[in-house]
Write a protein that holds these residues in place. Structure first.
Motif, PDB file in Angstrom:
ATOM      1  N   LEU B  17       0.713  -1.171   0.055  1.00 40.30           N
ATOM      2  CA  LEU B  17       0.095  -0.031  -0.212  1.00 40.30           C
ATOM      3  C   LEU B  17       0.807   1.029  -0.032  1.00 40.30           C
ATOM      4  CD1 LEU B  17      -2.957  -0.393   2.572  1.00 40.30           C
ATOM      5  CD2 LEU B  17      -3.023   0.080  -0.010  1.00 40.30           C
ATOM      6  N   GLY B  18       0.763   2.084  -0.802  1.00 42.79           N
ATOM      7  CA  GLY B  18       1.436   3.365  -0.982  1.00 42.79           C
ATOM      8  C   GLY B  18       1.291   4.273   0.127  1.00 42.79           C
ATOM      9  N   GLY B  19       1.963   5.292   0.243  1.00 40.98           N
ATOM     10  CA  GLY B  19       1.830   6.341   1.578  1.00 40.98           C
ATOM     11  C   GLY B  19       0.547   7.177   0.979  1.00 40.98           C
ATOM     12  N   VAL B  20       0.102   7.696   2.042  1.00 38.83           N
ATOM     13  CA  VAL B  20      -1.018   8.592   1.886  1.00 38.83           C
ATOM     14  C   VAL B  20      -1.117   9.799   1.212  1.00 38.83           C
ATOM     15  CG1 VAL B  20      -2.341   7.471   3.938  1.00 38.83           C
ATOM     16  CG2 VAL B  20      -0.955   9.690   4.139  1.00 38.83           C
ATOM     17  N   ARG B  23      -1.918  11.074  -3.460  1.00 38.95           N
ATOM     18  CA  ARG B  23      -3.292  10.483  -4.061  1.00 38.95           C
ATOM     19  C   ARG B  23      -3.591  11.197  -5.197  1.00 38.95           C
ATOM     20  NH1 ARG B  23      -2.983   6.095  -4.140  1.00 38.95           N
ATOM     21  NH2 ARG B  23      -0.886   6.602  -3.526  1.00 38.95           N
ATOM     22  N   ALA B  26      -3.234   9.317  -8.404  1.00 38.13           N
ATOM     23  CA  ALA B  26      -3.878   8.362  -8.833  1.00 38.13           C
ATOM     24  C   ALA B  26      -5.340   8.930  -9.586  1.00 38.13           C
ATOM     25  CB  ALA B  26      -4.493   7.541  -7.619  1.00 38.13           C
ATOM     26  N   LYS B 128     -11.521   7.505   0.910  1.00 39.17           N
ATOM     27  CA  LYS B 128     -10.137   7.036   0.810  1.00 39.17           C
ATOM     28  C   LYS B 128      -9.175   7.914   1.164  1.00 39.17           C
ATOM     29  CE  LYS B 128     -11.612   3.434  -1.342  1.00 39.17           C
ATOM     30  NZ  LYS B 128     -12.840   3.287  -0.598  1.00 39.17           N
ATOM     31  N   PRO B 129      -7.761   7.691   1.258  1.00 36.94           N
ATOM     32  CA  PRO B 129      -7.072   8.847   1.868  1.00 36.94           C
ATOM     33  C   PRO B 129      -6.721  10.089   1.068  1.00 36.94           C
ATOM     34  CG  PRO B 129      -5.874   6.642   1.314  1.00 36.94           C
ATOM     35  CD  PRO B 129      -7.278   6.585   1.143  1.00 36.94           C
ATOM     36  N   CYS B 130      -7.841  10.636   0.365  1.00 41.96           N
ATOM     37  CA  CYS B 130      -7.565  11.603  -0.519  1.00 41.96           C
ATOM     38  C   CYS B 130      -8.056  12.974   0.256  1.00 41.96           C
ATOM     39  CB  CYS B 130      -8.512  11.596  -1.889  1.00 41.96           C
ATOM     40  SG  CYS B 130      -7.841  10.104  -2.941  1.00 41.96           S
ATOM     41  N   THR B 131      -7.371  14.000   0.035  1.00 42.35           N
ATOM     42  CA  THR B 131      -7.836  15.362   0.502  1.00 42.35           C
ATOM     43  C   THR B 131      -8.693  16.026  -0.408  1.00 42.35           C
ATOM     44  OG1 THR B 131      -5.842  16.315   0.122  1.00 42.35           O
ATOM     45  CG2 THR B 131      -6.230  15.212   2.269  1.00 42.35           C
TER      46      THR B 131
END
Lengths: 304, 324
Positions: B17-20, B23, B26, B128-131
């Motif tokens: 799993l990549g870092g947060v 993103r 992606a 998801k870990p997206c801001t």
């Protein structure tokens, strides 16, 4: 061990306090989050995900700080939202794989696992269809699939059976039960449907007016004070009631052939008296169990 | 509904799993992958280079004449090339491609956030870990990078043709370095278009409506550009003295459109006001072009439009009701 520890959390929207000095340890396993509308369940989940900054307090989810590590928490958690949501113009397999990539999975891993997860969620044969064309039940399943794709350690399911027909509901509850038992995935189910919680969860957290009202195993919550016993006879028998009272056992209620009784001493002692009374009046005991409330009764009492 | 041969048991994921952070890449990657598969965009890109294509055809025939007619043909080619100001040709190619760049921007960006709004896709992204910044940057790059590529390819093609065919006619010295100026022009132009369409798209729940509003914005603002052109014609059309009669504030209106500001950027970076197409008219005609606006005026308009697009998108995209 707790999957989340919340300490002294106060969340305010303007003057309205949604959560007030809220502290809870969310245990491992499948936990139901119960509460009436406006109780603060949504705010609690938003705060856990790092979307809402609390006025005071804080906590940790899976070891990550809710105040500073929102994205890290969201990488470790899978959310199945209540509302219908998808990314337009994508087939199911592309959508779920994309959700995996958003969570940080490499593209090839995400695609392979997308196939696996869709199979698991019962969408294997519909995986190449556009998500827009899915029925309500299929959309619920794909929301679960996108929440599971990155192998979260904690799943947040919000009203997972919304809009499902009885068969679809059964299947969804079975899926939840299967994923939350023996698969090393902790699940929090937020639902207004108490039977759904009873079917899937071992423990519940009851929230009302921004405060924690009750927490524990469902079977403990359903226990009735004083440990009365429900006795089921083959048929209604008024003499049985009299025989019980003669032996010092109090009759709490009678509903057709089911009698709720309470005696002194251990349940086994009361049991002896009950069977003795039944023998005396010549009736047959068909059921004998510690009396329990329904979860609904327990819930209503807790939030009152 | 499930396959009889499938392994239906649930297994956890224990892969990488990549870092947060990052993103946004992606999101941008998905957008770009989707856009480059749109063949119509490639057709538009080819069409946007129509001015360059015509220039290449003219050059090709003059070259053939030079080869076939000996010194007389050579003389005709040299005479034609003497009237050509290469940087003006790049400016003209860029300016004439503007309408098609607008269409490409429309296709690339109108639905980018609007359709997400309709389908509640933000719930998926933000759970998801997206801001919010990841989301907007990813969406912006998903418009900006294809647009940049599609602006640069025709220019690069024309430049390569010049480098290979007219090296002996002084192209290398006069225009060899121009490609380095065309890159920032395309970057700034694409950034502007991407920012504006991002803001417009975020305001609506349907890509079609966002597209109509963007088109309206483009057309209405283009009114100023067309208005100044007409004013110049009514002033007599050509000549420095005629242009000088028009107040500078009115002339600057030419640049107060999505097209206009991009042309202003190009004029500033190339350092030319331009000239008549296909080398026509010579030096006298060049004076009739709208003068290069001040760099500060250009930068301010560019910044204002980009900031407005981003500000609208930032305000509209919110960490939505995640649950209930």
């Amino acid at each position: 061990m707790a999957v989340a520890e919340i300490r002294g959390l106060t969340v305010q929207y303007g003057r309205f306090t949604a959560l007030s000095d809220f502290s809870v340890d969310i245990p491992e396993g499948c936990v139901g989050l119960l509460g009436p509308n406006g109780a603060g369940k949504t705010t609690l989940i938003k705060t856990i995900l790092g979307f809402v900054k609390p006025a005071t307090g804080g906590g940790h989810v899976l070891g990550a700080d809710i105040l500073r590590e929102g994205p890290l928490i969201r990488q470790r958690v899978g959310l199945m939202p209540e509302q219908d949501c998808h990314i337009p113009g994508m087939s199911a397999v592309a959508f779920v794989a994309y959700a995996g990539e958003l969570a940080g999975m490499p593209g090839n891993h995400a695609l392979r696992r997308s196939h696996e997860v869709l199979e698991y969620c019962g969408l294997g044969e519909a995986r190449y269809r556009l998500v827009e064309t899915y029925s309500t039940g299929m959309k619920q399943r794909i929301k679960l699939a996108q929440a599971l794709i990155h192998g979260p350690k904690l799943l947040l399911l919000d009203e997972p059976t919304n809009g499902l027909d009885p068969r679809g509901r059964e299947e969804m509850l079975e899926l939840i039960r299967s994923v939350s038992h023996g698969k090393n995935v902790n699940v929090i189910v937020s639902s207004h449907l108490l039977p759904d919680i009873e079917r899937t969860c071992d423990q519940v957290i009851v929230v009302a007016q921004g405060k924690l009202r009750a927490q524990g195993l469902i079977k403990d919550l359903r226990k009735v004070e004083g440990a009365p016993i429900d006795v089921e006879l083959k048929e209604e028998n008024p003499k049985f009631m009299q025989a019980l009272q003669e032996r010092g056992v109090t009759l709490l209620s009678a509903h057709r052939n089911i009698y709720r009784v309470q005696g002194k001493g251990l349940p086994s002692d009361v049991g002896k008296i009950v069977f003795d009374a039944a023998t005396a009046v010549g009736t047959q005991v068909r059921g004998y169990d510690l009396a329990q409330r329904s979860l609904e009764e327990a819930f209503l009492e807790v939030i009152r | 509904m499930s396959s009889p041969i499938a392994d239906l048991t649930y297994r956890g994921y224990d892969g990488p799993l990549g870092g947060v952070s990052k993103r946004w890449w992606a999101i941008a990657k998905y957008q770009i992958k989707k856009q480059v598969k749109n063949r119509f965009l490639w057709v538009l890109m080819a069409a946007s280079g129509w001015y360059y294509a015509i220039m290449i055809i003219i050059f090709f025939f003059l070259e053939q004449m030079a080869v076939n007619n000996g010194p007389q043909g050579e003389q005709a080619l040299k005479g034609f090339l003497a009237n050509i100001v290469w940087k003006d040709q790049f400016l003209l190619g860029f300016s004439f491609g503007q309408f098609l760049f607008f269409v490409m921007t429309w296709i690339l960006g109108a639905a980018s956030i609007a359709n997400d709004n309709r389908a509640n896709a933000l719930l998926v992204y933000l759970s998801k870990p997206c801001t919010k910044a990841d989301y907007l940057l990813g969406k912006w790059l998903g418009i900006f990078l294809p647009l940049l590529l599609m602006q640069l390819i025709p220019t690069l093609f024309f430049w390569l043709y010049g480098m290979t065919s007219f090296a002996s006619y002084g192209f290398v010295g006069a225009a060899g370095w121009l490609i380095l100026k065309m890159i920032p022009i395309a970057v700034l132009g694409s950034a502007l278009s991407a920012s504006v369409i991002l803001g417009v798209s975020s305001m609506f729940n349907q890509g079609r409506i966002a597209g109509i509003v963007f088109a309206g914005l483009y057309m209405v603002s283009n009114f100023f550009t067309v208005f100044v052109k007409i004013a110049i014609l009514f002033q007599g059309g050509h000549g420095r003295s005629r242009i000088a009669d028009i107040p500078p504030a009115l002339l600057n209106l030419f640049y107060c459109s999505i097209d206009g500001i991009q042309i202003a950027i190009a004029k500033n970076i190339l350092g030319t006001a331009g000239s008549q197409p296909f080398g026509g008219g010579g030096a006298r005609q060049r004076m009739a072009e709208v003068p290069v606006p001040s760099p500060i005026f250009t930068a301010l308009i560019w910044l204002a439009l980009c900031a407005a697009g981003w500000a609208i998108a930032w305000r509209r995209v919110r960490a939505v009701e995640v649950v209930g």
